[in-house]
Design an enzyme around this catalytic site. Structure first.
Site, PDB file in Angstrom:
ATOM      1  N   ASP A  58       4.037   2.427  -7.293  1.00 57.26           N
ATOM      2  CA  ASP A  58       4.209   2.715  -5.867  1.00 57.26           C
ATOM      3  C   ASP A  58       5.646   3.184  -5.628  1.00 57.26           C
ATOM      4  O   ASP A  58       6.603   2.504  -6.033  1.00 57.26           O
ATOM      5  CB  ASP A  58       3.907   1.438  -5.063  1.00 57.26           C
ATOM      6  N   ILE A  59       5.792   4.331  -4.966  1.00 55.52           N
ATOM      7  CA  ILE A  59       7.137   4.850  -4.684  1.00 55.52           C
ATOM      8  C   ILE A  59       7.817   3.929  -3.663  1.00 55.52           C
ATOM      9  O   ILE A  59       7.189   3.510  -2.685  1.00 55.52           O
ATOM     10  CB  ILE A  59       7.071   6.301  -4.150  1.00 55.52           C
ATOM     11  N   GLU A 101       1.367   6.899  -1.407  1.00 57.54           N
ATOM     12  CA  GLU A 101       2.388   6.993  -2.465  1.00 57.54           C
ATOM     13  C   GLU A 101       2.053   6.063  -3.614  1.00 57.54           C
ATOM     14  O   GLU A 101       2.925   5.612  -4.344  1.00 57.54           O
ATOM     15  CB  GLU A 101       3.768   6.707  -1.864  1.00 57.54           C
TER      16      GLU A 101
HETATM   17  N1  LIG Z   1       4.741  13.072   2.741  1.00 54.71           N
HETATM   18  C1  LIG Z   1       3.673  12.289   2.657  1.00 54.71           C
HETATM   19  N2  LIG Z   1       3.704  11.020   3.130  1.00 54.71           N
HETATM   20  C2  LIG Z   1       2.608  10.233   2.995  1.00 54.71           C
HETATM   21  C3  LIG Z   1       1.426  10.696   2.393  1.00 54.71           C
HETATM   22  N3  LIG Z   1       0.510   9.688   2.414  1.00 54.71           N
HETATM   23  C4  LIG Z   1       1.115   8.633   2.991  1.00 54.71           C
HETATM   24  N4  LIG Z   1       2.388   8.940   3.334  1.00 54.71           N
HETATM   25  C5  LIG Z   1       3.395   8.094   3.988  1.00 54.71           C
HETATM   26  O1  LIG Z   1       3.832   7.110   3.067  1.00 54.71           O
HETATM   27  C6  LIG Z   1       4.472   6.079   3.826  1.00 54.71           C
HETATM   28  C7  LIG Z   1       4.211   4.755   3.165  1.00 54.71           C
HETATM   29  O2  LIG Z   1       4.951   3.802   3.830  1.00 54.71           O
HETATM   30  P1  LIG Z   1       4.866   2.254   3.529  1.00 54.71           P
HETATM   31  O3  LIG Z   1       3.446   1.856   3.207  1.00 54.71           O
HETATM   32  O4  LIG Z   1       5.568   1.557   4.646  1.00 54.71           O
HETATM   33  O5  LIG Z   1       5.641   2.043   2.167  1.00 54.71           O
HETATM   34  P2  LIG Z   1       7.131   2.346   1.765  1.00 54.71           P
HETATM   35  O6  LIG Z   1       7.932   2.949   2.864  1.00 54.71           O
HETATM   36  O7  LIG Z   1       7.068   3.142   0.481  1.00 54.71           O
HETATM   37  O8  LIG Z   1       7.726   0.910   1.472  1.00 54.71           O
HETATM   38  P3  LIG Z   1       7.582   0.035   0.161  1.00 54.71           P
HETATM   39  O9  LIG Z   1       6.285   0.405  -0.521  1.00 54.71           O
HETATM   40  O10 LIG Z   1       7.544  -1.383   0.669  1.00 54.71           O
HETATM   41  O11 LIG Z   1       8.771   0.289  -0.697  1.00 54.71           O
HETATM   42  C8  LIG Z   1       3.931   6.165   5.258  1.00 54.71           C
HETATM   43  O12 LIG Z   1       4.984   6.536   6.113  1.00 54.71           O
HETATM   44  C9  LIG Z   1       2.876   7.284   5.171  1.00 54.71           C
HETATM   45  O13 LIG Z   1       2.870   8.072   6.330  1.00 54.71           O
HETATM   46  C10 LIG Z   1       1.402  12.063   1.944  1.00 54.71           C
HETATM   47  O14 LIG Z   1       0.393  12.572   1.405  1.00 54.71           O
HETATM   48  N5  LIG Z   1       2.539  12.809   2.088  1.00 54.71           N
END
Ligand SMILES: Nc1nc2c(ncn2[C@@H]2O[C@H](COP(=O)(O)OP(=O)(O)OP(=O)(O)O)[C@@H](O)[C@H]2O)c(=O)[nH]1
Length: 177
Positions: A58-59, A101
């Site tokens: 997970d990013i 992500e």
């Molecule tokens: N650019 C982009 N963003 C995406 C995509 N799918 C999901 N996201 C975004 O990924 C983000 C995931 O956020 P969170 O689940 O809070 O996770 P995080 O910010 O990586 O935090 P941690 O996992 O706790 O480190 C959200 O803001 C989604 O809108 C995509 O296909 N493209």
């Protein structure tokens, strides 16, 4: 021979290639062009008999990446990371984007040192993606090894718990369930 389909005249060859294209699209993630969640779970279900390792990746702080650098850059990060990982992984592994992500890897066998080496390599590769000066992408990883008789969803659940620990322990690291 010609068929008429939605007003188009198609040969059997055309229909076969349309069908192949549709089949490919059903199992491919539209953005990164790696396997999608559906394919990954089906593959795991069909390959339950032998030992295997699951890595959930997970990013870190992806929402912040989107907020600070824009959604397009976020998309680009997903594409770059997928491409780097696809090149680094062994041929017999399966690599998929589960959604957002989050990515998963199915690795045949349950060799712990090998899983640790691969996790280290994946952590390092993420850092090669630059967002700004002195700022790179990082990922957290959860690893689990299939236990005898364990259902595939339980193996994924344990990898997810390990990922949760990696996140809560400061991110940019891996944990083994
Ligand atoms: N650019 C982009 N963003 C995406 C995509 N799918 C999901 N996201 C975004 O990924 C983000 C995931 O956020 P969170 O689940 O809070 O996770 P995080 O910010 O990586 O935090 P941690 O996992 O706790 O480190 C959200 O803001 C989604 O809108 C995509 O296909 N493209």
């Amino acid at each position: 021979m010609l068929f008429t389909c939605y007003g188009l005249k198609l040969t059997i060859g055309d229909l076969t290639s349309v069908q192949q294209q549709l089949s490919k699209e059903l199992i491919t993630d539209y953005l990164t062009q790696i396997a999608n969640r559906q394919f990954f779970y089906q593959y795991m279900q069909k390959n339950q008999s032998a030992p295997y390792t699951i890595l959930l990746i997970d990013i870190d702080f992806f929402k912040v990446i989107n907020d600070q650098f824009g959604h397009d850059r976020g998309d680009q990060v997903l594409i770059e990371l997928s491409s780097l990982y696809a090149k680094a992984l062994p041929n017999n592994s399966v690599f998929a984007r589960l959604g957002g992500e989050e990515f998963a890897i199915y690795l045949p066998g349950d060799n712990r040192p090998k899983a640790c080496d691969l996790s280290e390599q994946l952590l390092s590769l993420a850092h090669t993606i630059e967002l700004a000066a002195n700022r790179t992408v990082s990922v957290s990883i959860g690893v689990s090894f299939k236990a005898p008789e364990e259902a595939f969803n339980e193996v994924v659940k344990r990898a997810d718990q390990a990922l949760y620990k990696a996140k809560n322990s400061g991110r940019s690291q891996y944990y083994i369930a």
